[in-house]
Motif scaffolding. Structure first.
Motif, mmCIF file in Angstrom:
data_model
loop_
_atom_site.group_PDB
_atom_site.id
_atom_site.type_symbol
_atom_site.label_atom_id
_atom_site.label_comp_id
_atom_site.label_asym_id
_atom_site.label_seq_id
_atom_site.Cartn_x
_atom_site.Cartn_y
_atom_site.Cartn_z
ATOM 1 N N ARG A 17 0.874 -1.163 -0.083
ATOM 2 C CA ARG A 17 -0.025 0.030 -0.035
ATOM 3 C C ARG A 17 0.834 1.246 -0.003
ATOM 4 N NH1 ARG A 17 -5.269 -0.436 3.577
ATOM 5 N NH2 ARG A 17 -5.880 0.995 1.894
ATOM 6 N N GLU A 18 0.349 2.260 -0.961
ATOM 7 C CA GLU A 18 1.206 3.571 -0.874
ATOM 8 C C GLU A 18 0.661 4.527 0.343
ATOM 9 O OE1 GLU A 18 3.922 4.074 -2.664
ATOM 10 O OE2 GLU A 18 3.762 2.002 -3.251
ATOM 11 N N GLY A 19 1.097 5.795 0.355
ATOM 12 C CA GLY A 19 0.636 6.562 1.366
ATOM 13 C C GLY A 19 -0.626 7.161 0.929
ATOM 14 N N GLY A 20 -1.425 7.998 1.728
ATOM 15 C CA GLY A 20 -2.642 8.334 1.453
ATOM 16 C C GLY A 20 -3.817 8.161 2.527
ATOM 17 N N LEU A 39 7.888 5.889 5.096
ATOM 18 C CA LEU A 39 9.398 6.159 4.842
ATOM 19 C C LEU A 39 10.256 4.925 4.720
ATOM 20 C CD1 LEU A 39 9.540 8.695 7.855
ATOM 21 C CD2 LEU A 39 9.171 9.168 5.585
ATOM 22 N N SER A 40 11.127 5.069 3.616
ATOM 23 C CA SER A 40 12.201 3.934 3.226
ATOM 24 C C SER A 40 13.345 4.345 4.120
ATOM 25 C CB SER A 40 12.167 3.826 1.865
ATOM 26 O OG SER A 40 10.978 3.467 1.320
ATOM 27 N N ALA A 42 17.005 4.448 4.224
ATOM 28 C CA ALA A 42 18.396 4.524 3.499
ATOM 29 C C ALA A 42 19.481 3.423 4.090
ATOM 30 C CB ALA A 42 19.208 5.826 3.122
ATOM 31 N N GLY A 43 19.721 2.658 3.130
ATOM 32 C CA GLY A 43 20.606 1.358 3.298
ATOM 33 C C GLY A 43 19.913 0.292 3.997
ATOM 34 N N TRP A 44 18.633 0.372 4.048
ATOM 35 C CA TRP A 44 17.883 -0.879 4.693
ATOM 36 C C TRP A 44 16.658 -1.052 3.607
ATOM 37 C CZ3 TRP A 44 19.176 -3.462 9.334
ATOM 38 C CH2 TRP A 44 20.314 -2.757 10.073
ATOM 39 N N PRO A 45 16.839 -1.476 2.679
ATOM 40 C CA PRO A 45 15.709 -1.755 1.560
ATOM 41 C C PRO A 45 14.523 -2.622 1.980
ATOM 42 C CG PRO A 45 17.604 -2.715 0.726
ATOM 43 C CD PRO A 45 18.022 -1.864 2.216
ATOM 44 N N ASP A 46 14.883 -3.450 3.042
ATOM 45 C CA ASP A 46 13.851 -4.389 3.299
ATOM 46 C C ASP A 46 12.810 -3.729 4.603
ATOM 47 O OD1 ASP A 46 14.781 -6.173 1.402
ATOM 48 O OD2 ASP A 46 16.065 -7.382 2.820
ATOM 49 N N TYR A 47 13.268 -2.762 4.936
ATOM 50 C CA TYR A 47 12.679 -2.040 6.092
ATOM 51 C C TYR A 47 11.753 -0.643 5.564
ATOM 52 C CZ TYR A 47 15.030 -5.324 8.835
ATOM 53 O OH TYR A 47 15.720 -6.428 9.540
ATOM 54 N N ARG A 48 10.688 -0.581 6.189
ATOM 55 C CA ARG A 48 9.919 0.645 6.086
ATOM 56 C C ARG A 48 9.158 1.014 7.230
ATOM 57 N NH1 ARG A 48 5.531 0.863 1.301
ATOM 58 N NH2 ARG A 48 7.065 -0.524 0.566
#
Length: 71
Positions: A17-20, A39-40, A42-48
């Protein structure tokens, strides 16, 4: 054997799901509106980090009522 969730995710049967705006129907307070921000890291692409922010200012009375319904 691959788990059904993993298989669906890879075939895009499950989408991120995207923001909104998000709305939830609370049993005591009715429909609550939130703005989703993701928020993604930086340096941790598997975490949000995903946050739901109140879409409208919340009055003191509303905040107190929410606290009572959670108890």
């Amino acid at each position: 054997m691959q788990a059904p969730t993993s298989r669906c995710w890879q075939t895009q049967g499950v989408l991120a799901r995207e923001g909104g705006e998000r709305a939830f129907n609370h049993p005591a307070m009715g429909v609550l509106h939130y703005q989703q921000v993701s928020l993604s890291l930086a340096g941790w692409p598997d975490y949000r980090l995903t946050m739901l922010l109140a879409a409208q200012p919340v009055s003191v009375d509303d905040r107190d009522r929410r606290r009572r319904t959670r108890a």
